[in-house]
Design a protein around this motif. Structure first.
Motif, PDB file in Angstrom:
ATOM      1  N   ASN A  35      17.146  10.186 -13.253  1.00 18.28           N
ATOM      2  CA  ASN A  35      18.406  10.842 -13.655  1.00 18.28           C
ATOM      3  C   ASN A  35      18.189  12.371 -13.134  1.00 18.28           C
ATOM      4  OD1 ASN A  35      20.170   8.989 -14.581  1.00 18.28           O
ATOM      5  ND2 ASN A  35      19.456   9.198 -16.848  1.00 18.28           N
ATOM      6  N   SER A  36      17.149  13.019 -13.412  1.00 19.81           N
ATOM      7  CA  SER A  36      16.743  14.378 -13.141  1.00 19.81           C
ATOM      8  C   SER A  36      16.846  14.400 -11.559  1.00 19.81           C
ATOM      9  CB  SER A  36      15.409  14.739 -13.572  1.00 19.81           C
ATOM     10  OG  SER A  36      15.620  14.881 -15.336  1.00 19.81           O
ATOM     11  N   TRP A  37      16.085  13.489 -10.926  1.00 20.96           N
ATOM     12  CA  TRP A  37      15.912  13.495  -9.475  1.00 20.96           C
ATOM     13  C   TRP A  37      17.218  13.552  -8.825  1.00 20.96           C
ATOM     14  CZ3 TRP A  37      17.780   9.749  -6.078  1.00 20.96           C
ATOM     15  CH2 TRP A  37      17.192   9.802  -4.735  1.00 20.96           C
ATOM     16  N   PHE A  38      18.175  12.536  -9.310  1.00 16.29           N
ATOM     17  CA  PHE A  38      19.568  12.729  -8.774  1.00 16.29           C
ATOM     18  C   PHE A  38      20.152  13.858  -9.167  1.00 16.29           C
ATOM     19  CE2 PHE A  38      24.106  12.044  -9.932  1.00 16.29           C
ATOM     20  CZ  PHE A  38      24.505  11.438  -8.869  1.00 16.29           C
ATOM     21  N   ARG A  39      20.291  14.769 -10.330  1.00 18.46           N
ATOM     22  CA  ARG A  39      20.989  15.692 -10.516  1.00 18.46           C
ATOM     23  C   ARG A  39      20.168  17.136 -10.033  1.00 18.46           C
ATOM     24  NH1 ARG A  39      20.261  14.291 -16.920  1.00 18.46           N
ATOM     25  NH2 ARG A  39      22.396  12.674 -16.839  1.00 18.46           N
ATOM     26  N   ASN A  40      18.903  16.958  -9.411  1.00 21.03           N
ATOM     27  CA  ASN A  40      18.493  18.092  -8.740  1.00 21.03           C
ATOM     28  C   ASN A  40      18.860  18.043  -7.028  1.00 21.03           C
ATOM     29  OD1 ASN A  40      17.121  19.612 -10.683  1.00 21.03           O
ATOM     30  ND2 ASN A  40      15.380  18.006 -10.676  1.00 21.03           N
ATOM     31  N   LYS A  50       9.594  12.301  -7.251  1.00 18.50           N
ATOM     32  CA  LYS A  50       9.917  10.711  -6.705  1.00 18.50           C
ATOM     33  C   LYS A  50       8.471  10.312  -6.775  1.00 18.50           C
ATOM     34  CE  LYS A  50      12.114   8.432  -2.863  1.00 18.50           C
ATOM     35  NZ  LYS A  50      12.905   8.474  -1.719  1.00 18.50           N
ATOM     36  N   VAL A  51       7.544  10.958  -6.501  1.00 16.02           N
ATOM     37  CA  VAL A  51       6.212  10.388  -6.358  1.00 16.02           C
ATOM     38  C   VAL A  51       5.930   9.963  -7.842  1.00 16.02           C
ATOM     39  CG1 VAL A  51       3.820  11.130  -6.313  1.00 16.02           C
ATOM     40  CG2 VAL A  51       5.384  11.876  -4.550  1.00 16.02           C
ATOM     41  N   LEU A  52       6.211  10.626  -8.922  1.00 20.61           N
ATOM     42  CA  LEU A  52       5.591  10.422 -10.357  1.00 20.61           C
ATOM     43  C   LEU A  52       6.605   8.990 -10.681  1.00 20.61           C
ATOM     44  CD1 LEU A  52       5.664  13.824 -12.087  1.00 20.61           C
ATOM     45  CD2 LEU A  52       3.838  12.188 -11.551  1.00 20.61           C
ATOM     46  N   ILE A  53       7.805   9.047 -10.197  1.00 21.51           N
ATOM     47  CA  ILE A  53       8.537   7.754 -10.509  1.00 21.51           C
ATOM     48  C   ILE A  53       8.118   6.393  -9.800  1.00 21.51           C
ATOM     49  CG2 ILE A  53      10.781   6.462 -10.041  1.00 21.51           C
ATOM     50  CD1 ILE A  53      11.973   9.645 -10.233  1.00 21.51           C
ATOM     51  N   ASN A  54       7.541   6.692  -8.523  1.00 23.09           N
ATOM     52  CA  ASN A  54       6.943   5.638  -7.943  1.00 23.09           C
ATOM     53  C   ASN A  54       5.590   5.285  -8.654  1.00 23.09           C
ATOM     54  OD1 ASN A  54       8.242   4.649  -5.344  1.00 23.09           O
ATOM     55  ND2 ASN A  54       8.565   6.676  -4.907  1.00 23.09           N
ATOM     56  N   ALA A  98      16.236  -4.805 -26.580  1.00 21.66           N
ATOM     57  CA  ALA A  98      16.916  -3.591 -26.413  1.00 21.66           C
ATOM     58  C   ALA A  98      16.188  -2.674 -25.227  1.00 21.66           C
ATOM     59  CB  ALA A  98      17.176  -2.826 -27.525  1.00 21.66           C
ATOM     60  N   ALA A  99      15.050  -3.096 -25.106  1.00 19.00           N
ATOM     61  CA  ALA A  99      14.038  -2.230 -23.701  1.00 19.00           C
ATOM     62  C   ALA A  99      14.728  -2.732 -22.465  1.00 19.00           C
ATOM     63  CB  ALA A  99      12.668  -2.358 -24.027  1.00 19.00           C
ATOM     64  N   ASP A 100      14.668  -3.958 -22.375  1.00 18.12           N
ATOM     65  CA  ASP A 100      15.192  -4.355 -21.171  1.00 18.12           C
ATOM     66  C   ASP A 100      16.611  -3.926 -20.963  1.00 18.12           C
ATOM     67  OD1 ASP A 100      12.880  -6.115 -20.591  1.00 18.12           O
ATOM     68  OD2 ASP A 100      13.565  -7.100 -22.358  1.00 18.12           O
ATOM     69  N   ILE A 101      17.349  -3.880 -21.959  1.00 19.98           N
ATOM     70  CA  ILE A 101      18.995  -3.454 -21.693  1.00 19.98           C
ATOM     71  C   ILE A 101      18.973  -2.110 -21.460  1.00 19.98           C
ATOM     72  CG2 ILE A 101      20.938  -3.040 -23.037  1.00 19.98           C
ATOM     73  CD1 ILE A 101      20.319  -5.730 -24.802  1.00 19.98           C
ATOM     74  N   HIS A 102      18.389  -1.292 -22.089  1.00 22.44           N
ATOM     75  CA  HIS A 102      18.241   0.231 -21.954  1.00 22.44           C
ATOM     76  C   HIS A 102      17.648   0.457 -20.562  1.00 22.44           C
ATOM     77  CE1 HIS A 102      17.795   4.440 -23.069  1.00 22.44           C
ATOM     78  NE2 HIS A 102      17.072   4.424 -22.372  1.00 22.44           N
ATOM     79  N   PHE A 103      16.635  -0.217 -20.015  1.00 22.24           N
ATOM     80  CA  PHE A 103      16.328   0.248 -18.539  1.00 22.24           C
ATOM     81  C   PHE A 103      17.402  -0.358 -17.593  1.00 22.24           C
ATOM     82  CE2 PHE A 103      13.798  -1.573 -14.759  1.00 22.24           C
ATOM     83  CZ  PHE A 103      13.551  -0.285 -14.273  1.00 22.24           C
ATOM     84  N   TYR A 104      17.919  -1.632 -17.596  1.00 26.17           N
ATOM     85  CA  TYR A 104      18.581  -2.122 -16.677  1.00 26.17           C
ATOM     86  C   TYR A 104      20.069  -1.469 -16.740  1.00 26.17           C
ATOM     87  CZ  TYR A 104      21.545  -5.464 -13.825  1.00 26.17           C
ATOM     88  OH  TYR A 104      22.184  -6.003 -12.859  1.00 26.17           O
ATOM     89  N   GLY A 105      20.585  -1.004 -17.919  1.00 23.34           N
ATOM     90  CA  GLY A 105      21.707  -0.334 -18.130  1.00 23.34           C
ATOM     91  C   GLY A 105      21.873   0.924 -17.708  1.00 23.34           C
ATOM     92  N   LEU A 106      20.865   1.701 -17.584  1.00 25.40           N
ATOM     93  CA  LEU A 106      20.667   3.020 -17.257  1.00 25.40           C
ATOM     94  C   LEU A 106      20.559   3.103 -15.546  1.00 25.40           C
ATOM     95  CD1 LEU A 106      18.704   5.153 -19.452  1.00 25.40           C
ATOM     96  CD2 LEU A 106      21.179   5.280 -18.866  1.00 25.40           C
ATOM     97  N   MET A 107      19.855   2.023 -15.140  1.00 23.75           N
ATOM     98  CA  MET A 107      19.172   1.922 -13.673  1.00 23.75           C
ATOM     99  C   MET A 107      20.217   1.273 -12.674  1.00 23.75           C
ATOM    100  SD  MET A 107      16.585   4.063 -13.296  1.00 23.75           S
ATOM    101  CE  MET A 107      17.767   5.267 -14.289  1.00 23.75           C
ATOM    102  N   LYS A 108      21.102   0.162 -13.341  1.00 29.22           N
ATOM    103  CA  LYS A 108      21.638  -0.552 -12.243  1.00 29.22           C
ATOM    104  C   LYS A 108      22.578   0.159 -11.367  1.00 29.22           C
ATOM    105  CE  LYS A 108      23.607  -4.028 -10.319  1.00 29.22           C
ATOM    106  NZ  LYS A 108      22.779  -4.954  -9.027  1.00 29.22           N
ATOM    107  N   VAL A 137      22.122   5.408  -5.464  1.00 27.27           N
ATOM    108  CA  VAL A 137      21.501   6.515  -5.046  1.00 27.27           C
ATOM    109  C   VAL A 137      20.344   6.213  -4.908  1.00 27.27           C
ATOM    110  CG1 VAL A 137      23.403   8.105  -5.749  1.00 27.27           C
ATOM    111  CG2 VAL A 137      21.660   7.479  -7.385  1.00 27.27           C
ATOM    112  N   CYS A 138      19.582   5.424  -5.492  1.00 32.69           N
ATOM    113  CA  CYS A 138      18.158   5.011  -5.514  1.00 32.69           C
ATOM    114  C   CYS A 138      17.637   3.703  -5.080  1.00 32.69           C
ATOM    115  CB  CYS A 138      17.457   5.872  -6.501  1.00 32.69           C
ATOM    116  SG  CYS A 138      18.040   5.014  -8.209  1.00 32.69           S
ATOM    117  N   ASP A 139      18.352   3.146  -3.937  1.00 35.82           N
ATOM    118  CA  ASP A 139      17.663   1.815  -3.833  1.00 35.82           C
ATOM    119  C   ASP A 139      16.540   1.746  -3.287  1.00 35.82           C
ATOM    120  OD1 ASP A 139      18.154   3.119  -1.575  1.00 35.82           O
ATOM    121  OD2 ASP A 139      19.126   1.730  -0.459  1.00 35.82           O
ATOM    122  N   TRP A 140      15.762   2.691  -3.192  1.00 31.39           N
ATOM    123  CA  TRP A 140      14.292   2.955  -2.918  1.00 31.39           C
ATOM    124  C   TRP A 140      13.479   2.325  -4.020  1.00 31.39           C
ATOM    125  CZ3 TRP A 140      12.086   6.076  -6.497  1.00 31.39           C
ATOM    126  CH2 TRP A 140      12.991   7.047  -6.925  1.00 31.39           C
TER     127      TRP A 140
END
Length: 219
Positions: free
Chosen positions: A110-115, A138-142, A165-175, A181-184
């Motif tokens: 989210n921060s990478w996108f906002r920057n 991006k390096v840290l995310i990878n 709920a951890a799987d839901i949180h991850f997929y819900g925020l990242m899908k 914007v971050c298909d990489w």
């Protein structure tokens, strides 16, 4: 109670939780974030932070953080199985993974996108981008995704065989982020992670959660 929805990743995480959990019913109001409805006085009277999602309880209390909303809904749901866990150990494991995935992947993306300076018009003055931070982010995310790939070895979900709920949180925020914007993050190489993402993609609730809720939800 009323859920304040929007066409964005954070509300999607709650929509996905509701669809997976079941046993819930509430009214819905969709907030148009593209026209800055969430920044106007009417919505800020509900949530002074101007953020969505929000959940207004019948007694007037307003919950505004994804995890807080989902934990509350998990506790009041009628029937079904808790997505946080049925034992202290399961609940601790769920919260551990939810915390890891949020701090190491979701919030950094989210921060990478906002920057990105290109988001200036989208946020209309409500975010100040820092473009120089994006390469390190991006390096840290990878690095975090590489570690996640290792940690998913031999597992179906973050908590082993238990969908949570951890799987839901991850997929819900990242899908939506992965779509737009971050298909990489889905490039070849992380086979365990890609298989995990595919399993999440194939869940029926995952497909439904891409759409805003109707005015009344009964699941």
């Amino acid at each position: 109670m009323k859920f304040f929805d929007a066409a964005a990743s954070h509300p999607m995480a709650v929509r996905l939780f509701v669809l997976e959990r079941g046993g819930l019913n509430f009214d819905v109001e969709t907030i148009d974030i593209m026209s800055l409805q969430n920044r106007r006085l009417a919505f800020r009277a509900i949530n002074p932070r101007g953020e969505v999602p929000a959940l207004r309880l019948d007694n007037g209390t307003v919950l505004t953080e994804i995890t807080a909303i989902c934990e509350y809904l998990d506790e009041i749901a009628l029937g079904g199985t808790s997505l946080f866990g049925n034992t202290p150990e399961q609940r601790a494991e769920t919260r551990m993974w939810l915390r890891r995935i949020d701090l190491e992947v979701c919030q950094p993306i989210n921060s990478w996108f906002r920057n990105d300076p290109a988001t200036v018009d989208f946020y209309k003055g409500n975010r100040l981008p820092t473009p120089d931070a994006r390469v390190n982010q991006k390096v840290l995310i990878n690095q975090a995704l590489n570690m996640l790939d290792d940690q998913l070895e031999g597992k179906t979900w973050l908590c082993g065989d238990r969908f949570s709920a951890a799987d839901i949180h991850f997929y819900g925020l990242m899908k939506m982020m992965a779509m737009q914007v971050c298909d990489w993050m889905l490039l070849p190489g992380r086979e365990n992670f890609l298989a995990y993402w595919k399993r999440l993609d194939e869940r029926e609730a995952s497909k439904k959660a891409l759409q805003n809720f109707p005015l009344k939800v009964v699941v």
